[in-house]
Design an enzyme around this catalytic site. Structure first.
Site, short mmCIF file in Angstrom:
data_model
loop_
_atom_site.label_atom_id
_atom_site.label_comp_id
_atom_site.label_asym_id
_atom_site.label_seq_id
_atom_site.Cartn_x
_atom_site.Cartn_y
_atom_site.Cartn_z
N ALA A 56 91.15 -65.45 83.53
CA ALA A 56 90.61 -64.26 82.89
C ALA A 56 89.11 -64.45 82.73
O ALA A 56 88.67 -65.47 82.18
CB ALA A 56 91.27 -64.04 81.53
N VAL A 82 89.95 -69.74 81.53
CA VAL A 82 88.76 -68.90 81.35
C VAL A 82 87.88 -69.01 82.60
O VAL A 82 87.54 -70.11 83.03
CB VAL A 82 87.97 -69.33 80.10
N LYS A 83 87.55 -67.86 83.16
CA LYS A 83 86.75 -67.85 84.39
C LYS A 83 85.29 -67.53 84.06
O LYS A 83 85.00 -66.54 83.39
CB LYS A 83 87.31 -66.84 85.38
N VAL A 84 84.39 -68.41 84.52
CA VAL A 84 82.96 -68.25 84.26
C VAL A 84 82.19 -68.37 85.57
O VAL A 84 82.63 -69.05 86.50
CB VAL A 84 82.44 -69.30 83.26
#
Length: 217
Positions: A56, A82-84
């Site tokens: 996400a 968590v996608k960054v």
């Protein structure tokens, strides 16, 4: 190789999941917005559907805001990654969240140097974009190969997640080189089963079987 589905379409994910073809899911706000539904709601539904990691993505660009968004996304479910983006702010976010025990997928990777930084920052996944490199006449597969070599040289545990996959050949070459994961749209995954000789052989078999007049059921 693990198969992640690059989609926010619940029905498409569920269909592949029932076949055992889903080890995780990658999403982004743009994919979810196409459904016209709430981002957190859709993400939670996907997390409930699949057992593996669900990426996400944060939408902030400053580290403090990214970290806050990442922590909020992490509360959706235990299997959130968590996608960054691969920026200095993204790397700072990756380091902070990974130190807190959170899976982080560092995306928009276009060089082996970037992948090295992500591994040093503790990323669970690095997402090199194959198709987008091909679009500018560079070989995306060379990037996968370089990252594999570097990670193996130094024992990094960051998993290589081949992304921006456009074709079945991208899947084949990623598997051949040794990418840990690939993420692709449902239609690409389904095309892995297709071959003209399979279709031709089945057609011939059915024709011969029909001539016998026999039935199994």
């Amino acid at each position: 190789m693990k198969f992640f589905v690059d989609s926010a379409e619940i029905d498409a994910i569920a269909e592949l999941n029932d076949l055992g073809m889903v080890d995780g899911v990658t999403t982004n706000p743009s994919l979810i917005m196409k459904s016209g539904r709430d981002i957190l709601e859709v993400t939670k539904e996907i997390c409930d559907l699949v057992d593996g990691p669900v990426s996400a993505e944060v939408v902030a660009t400053e580290a403090d805001d990214m970290i806050a968004e990442g922590r909020k996304l992490a509360q959706i479910a235990d299997n959130i990654a968590v996608k960054v983006p691969l920026t200095w702010a993204g790397l700072k976010t990756c380091k902070t969240l990974s130190d807190e025990g959170q899976m982080v997928n560092v995306t928009l990777c276009f060089s082996a140097n970037q992948a090295l930084l992500a591994a040093k920052a503790g990323a669970a996944f690095i997402s090199p974009f194959i198709g987008r490199l091909d679009d500018i006449n560079l070989d995306g597969m060379e990037l996968i190969e370089d990252i594999r070599t570097i990670y193996d040289n130094y024992g990094f545990e960051t998993q290589i997640l081949a992304a921006s996959i456009r074709s079945v050949n991208h899947v084949l070459e990623s598997a051949r080189i040794g990418a840990d994961v690939m993420t692709a749209p449902p239609e690409v995954i389904k095309k892995l089963a297709a071959h003209p000789l399979t279709d031709k052989g089945l057609e011939a078999f059915l024709s011969d079987w029909a001539k016998t007049g026999q039935k199994i059921l």
